[in-house]
Design an enzyme around this catalytic site. Structure first.
Site, PDB file in Angstrom:
ATOM      1  N   LYS A  62      98.517  11.118  25.947  1.00 58.65           N
ATOM      2  CA  LYS A  62      99.346  12.312  25.752  1.00 58.65           C
ATOM      3  C   LYS A  62     100.086  12.220  24.417  1.00 58.65           C
ATOM      4  O   LYS A  62     100.188  13.208  23.679  1.00 58.65           O
ATOM      5  CB  LYS A  62     100.362  12.441  26.906  1.00 58.65           C
ATOM      6  N   GLN A 106     106.490  10.586  33.779  1.00 62.79           N
ATOM      7  CA  GLN A 106     105.179  10.138  34.252  1.00 62.79           C
ATOM      8  C   GLN A 106     105.269   9.587  35.673  1.00 62.79           C
ATOM      9  O   GLN A 106     106.141   8.765  35.969  1.00 62.79           O
ATOM     10  CB  GLN A 106     104.639   9.061  33.289  1.00 62.79           C
ATOM     11  N   ASP A 132     105.604  20.038  33.097  1.00 63.60           N
ATOM     12  CA  ASP A 132     104.663  19.712  34.177  1.00 63.60           C
ATOM     13  C   ASP A 132     104.617  20.819  35.226  1.00 63.60           C
ATOM     14  O   ASP A 132     103.719  20.841  36.074  1.00 63.60           O
ATOM     15  CB  ASP A 132     105.094  18.401  34.861  1.00 63.60           C
TER      16      ASP A 132
END
Ligand code: NAP
Length: 318
Positions: A62, A106, A132
């Site tokens: 990412k 994460q 997200d």
């Protein structure tokens, strides 16, 4: 039933890596325009707590993709024994920072933080920075058909279907899996686009028969090769979200056959990846995403897109 035998071409390969590269190429001038207008690049802050090996790889990918696209990506690495309160304090600081547009924490969080930690932490993120799409505010908007920042993996699947010219409206979509990350938002996005949607899960009865009624079948289960040809209507579009690692030679041979290049890959690397869809489905489906190179790269491209959207303050989706 008698009749002529059904001859089928191998499924069309839906090249997620190519589509992801196209999305990223489209984002670059938009990112440059933002930079020119605002005097800084859109900024993504990634929080990585603990030392989970897979998470480290995901975060590195990412970070690299973000930087290559022109974003400012900052990774906050926290030790595995970081307290939940310390993590929440970092989120609070990022929420208030004018130099942060998107926040990604994460998963999974270190076990020591406790079972409910992920929910508490995701809830703490400012919904406008929730790249997200896991915050209840954004989940609610999606459920109401007013999507704003939507989860990256299912958004990537929608982009893939659209860019491959596969019709969604009026089609029967079956989603196997009901996680908050993939299955549920996937079903909501398909419904938003006028598919008729069925959601299946571990308690679903007659799963294969149900799946075999789908024009679009999405597998998000986390079980290697679970979706066998009997799950698939001939000609259906099959999207394989699963990412599973095979780490015995016998398993690789049983799924791919002894002559497959996957066996050589296993001999070289000690493992190979397989999705939730059995390789045999290729002979039945009309179109199929590969693993790797299907949905995975799209997830990252959509994260970058969400970061730009958050930076622009754009909601809901146009
Ligand atoms: P998850 O949270 O474990 O959810 C799995 C879902 O599958 C659950 O809803 C579960 O049903 C259902 N399921 C499990 N066994 C089943 C069975 N025997 N029959 C029918 N349904 C069954 O997993 P996830 O986070 O959604 O991830 C799913 C897969 O996608 C994993 O392989 C993951 O690594 C992969 N993934 C890939 C990407 C990407 O970028 N490509 C992103 C995220 C996830 P219940 O709800 O009834 O338990």
């Amino acid at each position: 039933m008698t009749g002529p035998p059904f001859f089928h071409m191998p499924a069309r390969r839906l090249d997620g890596a190519r589509v992801a590269a196209a999305i990223r190429a489209e984002l670059m001038p938009m990112v440059a325009a933002f930079q020119a207008r605002r005097g800084r690049a859109p900024a993504l802050d990634i929080v990585l707590a603990g030392d989970d090996t897979a998470s480290q790889v995901y975060v590195r990918n990412k970070e690299r993709a973000g930087s290559e696209t022109g974003l400012t990506v900052t990774v906050h690495r926290l030790p595995a024994d970081t307290s939940r309160d310390d993590l929440l304090r970092l989120i609070e600081r990022l929420n208030g920072s004018p130099d942060c547009d998107g926040i990604l924490v994460q998963s999974p969080l270190p076990a020591a933080m406790g079972k409910a930690a992920a929910q508490v932490v995701f809830d703490a993120i400012d919904p406008r920075k929730d790249v997200d799409g896991f915050h209840p505010h954004n989940v609610g908007l999606l459920a109401q058909g007013r999507p704003a920042l939507t989860p990256c993996t299912p958004s990537g699947v929608m982009e893939l279907l659209d860019r491959e010219g596969l019709a969604i409206a009026g089609r029967h979509a079956v989603v196997i899996g009901r996680s908050e990350i993939v299955g549920r938002p996937m079903a909501a996005l398909l419904l938003q686009r006028d598919a008729t949607v069925t959601i299946c899960h571990s308690k679903t009865q007659h799963l294969a028969r149900m799946a075999a009624t789908a024009d679009i079948l999405v597998a998000a289960i986390g079980r290697p090769g679970f979706v066998t040809p009997e799950f698939v209507k001939p000609g259906a579009t099959v999207v394989d979200v699963g990412i599973n690692r095979l780490d015995t030679r016998d398993a690789v041979i049983s799924f791919f056959g002894a002559d497959s290049p996957r066996v050589a890959e296993f001999d070289r690397k000690g493992s190979t990846l397989i999705g939730d869809v059995h390789p045999g489905v290729e002979t039945v489906a009309g179109a199929l995403t590969p693993v790797p190179g299907g949905v995975g790269p799209l997830t990252i491209a959509m994260l970058l897109k969400n970061t730009l959207r958050a930076a622009e303050g754009l909601t809901p989706h146009s």
